[in-house]
Design a protein around this motif. Structure first.
Motif, mmCIF file in Angstrom:
data_model
loop_
_atom_site.group_PDB
_atom_site.id
_atom_site.type_symbol
_atom_site.label_atom_id
_atom_site.label_comp_id
_atom_site.label_asym_id
_atom_site.label_seq_id
_atom_site.Cartn_x
_atom_site.Cartn_y
_atom_site.Cartn_z
ATOM 1 N N ALA A 8 48.573 33.345 39.786
ATOM 2 C CA ALA A 8 47.754 33.477 40.998
ATOM 3 C C ALA A 8 47.693 32.152 41.760
ATOM 4 O O ALA A 8 47.868 32.120 42.992
ATOM 5 C CB ALA A 8 46.346 33.947 40.636
ATOM 6 N N VAL B 45 37.891 32.563 39.208
ATOM 7 C CA VAL B 45 39.094 33.401 39.296
ATOM 8 C C VAL B 45 39.455 33.932 37.905
ATOM 9 O O VAL B 45 39.835 35.091 37.753
ATOM 10 C CB VAL B 45 40.266 32.596 39.914
ATOM 11 C CG1 VAL B 45 41.568 33.377 39.870
ATOM 12 C CG2 VAL B 45 39.953 32.227 41.350
ATOM 13 N N TYR B 46 39.297 33.071 36.903
ATOM 14 C CA TYR B 46 39.624 33.485 35.531
ATOM 15 C C TYR B 46 38.739 34.659 35.086
ATOM 16 O O TYR B 46 39.222 35.639 34.529
ATOM 17 C CB TYR B 46 39.459 32.299 34.584
ATOM 18 C CG TYR B 46 39.870 32.602 33.162
ATOM 19 C CD1 TYR B 46 41.214 32.642 32.807
ATOM 20 C CD2 TYR B 46 38.927 32.869 32.181
ATOM 21 C CE1 TYR B 46 41.604 32.929 31.513
ATOM 22 C CE2 TYR B 46 39.302 33.156 30.886
ATOM 23 C CZ TYR B 46 40.638 33.181 30.557
ATOM 24 O OH TYR B 46 41.010 33.477 29.271
ATOM 25 N N ILE C 230 39.897 37.796 36.707
ATOM 26 C CA ILE C 230 41.158 38.302 36.128
ATOM 27 C C ILE C 230 40.905 38.957 34.772
ATOM 28 O O ILE C 230 41.442 40.032 34.487
ATOM 29 C CB ILE C 230 42.186 37.149 36.003
ATOM 30 C CG1 ILE C 230 42.654 36.701 37.389
ATOM 31 C CG2 ILE C 230 43.391 37.581 35.168
ATOM 32 C CD1 ILE C 230 43.465 35.417 37.393
ATOM 33 N N GLU D 182 38.833 27.693 39.348
ATOM 34 C CA GLU D 182 39.490 28.192 38.142
ATOM 35 C C GLU D 182 38.613 29.171 37.356
ATOM 36 O O GLU D 182 39.048 30.279 37.018
ATOM 37 C CB GLU D 182 39.872 26.988 37.277
ATOM 38 C CG GLU D 182 40.418 27.329 35.927
ATOM 39 C CD GLU D 182 40.516 26.091 35.034
ATOM 40 O OE1 GLU D 182 41.330 26.117 34.128
ATOM 41 O OE2 GLU D 182 39.757 25.106 35.263
ATOM 42 N N ARG E 158 40.837 35.197 45.415
ATOM 43 C CA ARG E 158 40.519 36.345 44.563
ATOM 44 C C ARG E 158 41.430 37.531 44.872
ATOM 45 O O ARG E 158 41.816 38.274 43.988
ATOM 46 C CB ARG E 158 39.042 36.730 44.749
ATOM 47 C CG ARG E 158 38.549 37.632 43.661
ATOM 48 C CD ARG E 158 37.107 37.988 43.876
ATOM 49 N NE ARG E 158 36.219 37.140 43.094
ATOM 50 C CZ ARG E 158 34.985 37.485 42.774
ATOM 51 N NH1 ARG E 158 34.494 38.634 43.155
ATOM 52 N NH2 ARG E 158 34.233 36.676 42.061
ATOM 53 N N ALA F 275 47.048 40.290 39.015
ATOM 54 C CA ALA F 275 46.567 41.067 37.861
ATOM 55 C C ALA F 275 47.117 42.493 37.905
ATOM 56 O O ALA F 275 47.511 43.054 36.878
ATOM 57 C CB ALA F 275 45.035 41.080 37.844
ATOM 58 N N LEU G 219 46.364 33.798 35.725
ATOM 59 C CA LEU G 219 45.700 32.723 36.473
ATOM 60 C C LEU G 219 46.733 31.730 37.012
ATOM 61 O O LEU G 219 46.689 31.341 38.186
ATOM 62 C CB LEU G 219 44.692 31.997 35.583
ATOM 63 C CG LEU G 219 43.942 30.885 36.319
ATOM 64 C CD1 LEU G 219 42.621 31.412 36.858
ATOM 65 C CD2 LEU G 219 43.674 29.698 35.432
ATOM 66 N N ALA H 271 44.636 36.781 43.225
ATOM 67 C CA ALA H 271 44.498 36.973 41.778
ATOM 68 C C ALA H 271 44.475 38.461 41.431
ATOM 69 O O ALA H 271 45.049 38.887 40.417
ATOM 70 C CB ALA H 271 43.220 36.294 41.283
ATOM 71 N N THR H 272 43.830 39.254 42.272
ATOM 72 C CA THR H 272 43.776 40.702 42.030
ATOM 73 C C THR H 272 45.177 41.292 42.089
ATOM 74 O O THR H 272 45.555 42.105 41.234
ATOM 75 C CB THR H 272 42.866 41.385 43.080
ATOM 76 O OG1 THR H 272 41.586 40.756 43.045
ATOM 77 C CG2 THR H 272 42.702 42.864 42.797
#
Lengths: 70, 177
Positions: B53, B32-33, B36, B29, B75, B82, B50, B78-79
């Motif tokens: 994702a 990744v946070y 982001i 978490e 990641r 974002a 988050l 998440a990208t």
């Protein structure tokens, strides 16, 4: 013209690097809620499905044509 | 395992075990946070991204290749989440110079700051994200390449193009050192 060093300096001055390390609250419940959320099917989707079903009942020979394109 | 993770844990995650999912969430978490926040530059939006994702990771768990790094896979997801957020934000609102809750920057001149934000906003999104991560956040090219699933050479080329475009735009706006 601005050179690279000047440009990077301007950028870092205007846009500070993020230094946040963690979310301010526990986001696990939100993730669970999101994972358990029912998938919403819009009325347009239902209408389309109904149209396709009616069309197939009326013209069954279209089945293979649709199956090929789906 | 590439992340030093328990193979059985990953296997249970792939099979949809929510306890395994929570264990992975707790472990990744924060990382990744942070990633982001670097991209979206807004803490409140980062919370939503988050959640999105991790939801996408859970939904796409069957596609995870256990021989590769879970952290890198997450990641990348998440990208993309974002980027989707930034695309959506571009449609509706002006790009933020910085979140109010972010640390205050030494700003010698508000007009220059706004001009730089304007120049940033004028960049295509694929150049903006690379410029943010490489030039502002000073992340290694290899990390950016991994997160965007692109070769390092492409990242270098995008940084070069973003720098050139920013320099040109700032000159056009009359910003001089």
């Amino acid at each position: 013209m601005i050179n690279d060093d000047q440009l990077f300096h301007l950028l870092r001055t205007a846009l500070p690097a993020a230094d946040t390390t963690a979310p301010s609250r526990d986001l696990w419940p939100a993730v669970v809620q999101r994972s358990e959320a029912r998938i919403e099917v819009s009325s347009a989707d239902w209408s389309l499905a109904a149209l396709v079903a009616i069309a197939l009942l009326m013209f069954p020979e279209w089945f293979w044509f649709l199956a090929y394109h789906l | 395992m590439p992340d030093g993770l328990d193979g059985e844990l990953l296997e249970r995650f792939v099979q949809g075990d929510q306890t395994a999912f929570e264990t992975l969430f707790r472990q990744f978490e924060a990382d990744v946070y942070r990633w982001i926040v670097r991209i979206v530059r807004d803490r409140s939006a980062a919370d939503d991204v988050l959640v999105e994702a991790f939801w996408r990771a859970y939904r796409g768990r069957a596609r995870f290749d256990a021989s590769r790094s879970f952290g890198a896979w997450l990641r990348r997801i998440a990208t993309n989440a974002a980027l989707d957020h930034l695309r959506e934000a571009r449609k509706h609102t002006a790009w933020r110079i910085a979140d109010d809750t972010m640390p205050a920057a030494p700003r010698p001149d508000q007009a220059i700051t706004e001009s730089i934000a304007l120049a940033f906003r004028s960049l295509p999104l694929k150049l903006q994200i690379v410029a943010t991560l490489a030039l502002v956040e000073e992340q290694p090219y290899s990390d950016i390449a991994d997160a965007l699933d692109l070769p390092v050479g492409t990242i270098k080329s995008r940084v070069f193009r973003a720098t050139r475009a920013l320099r040109k735009e700032l000159a056009r706006l009359g910003i001089t050192p």
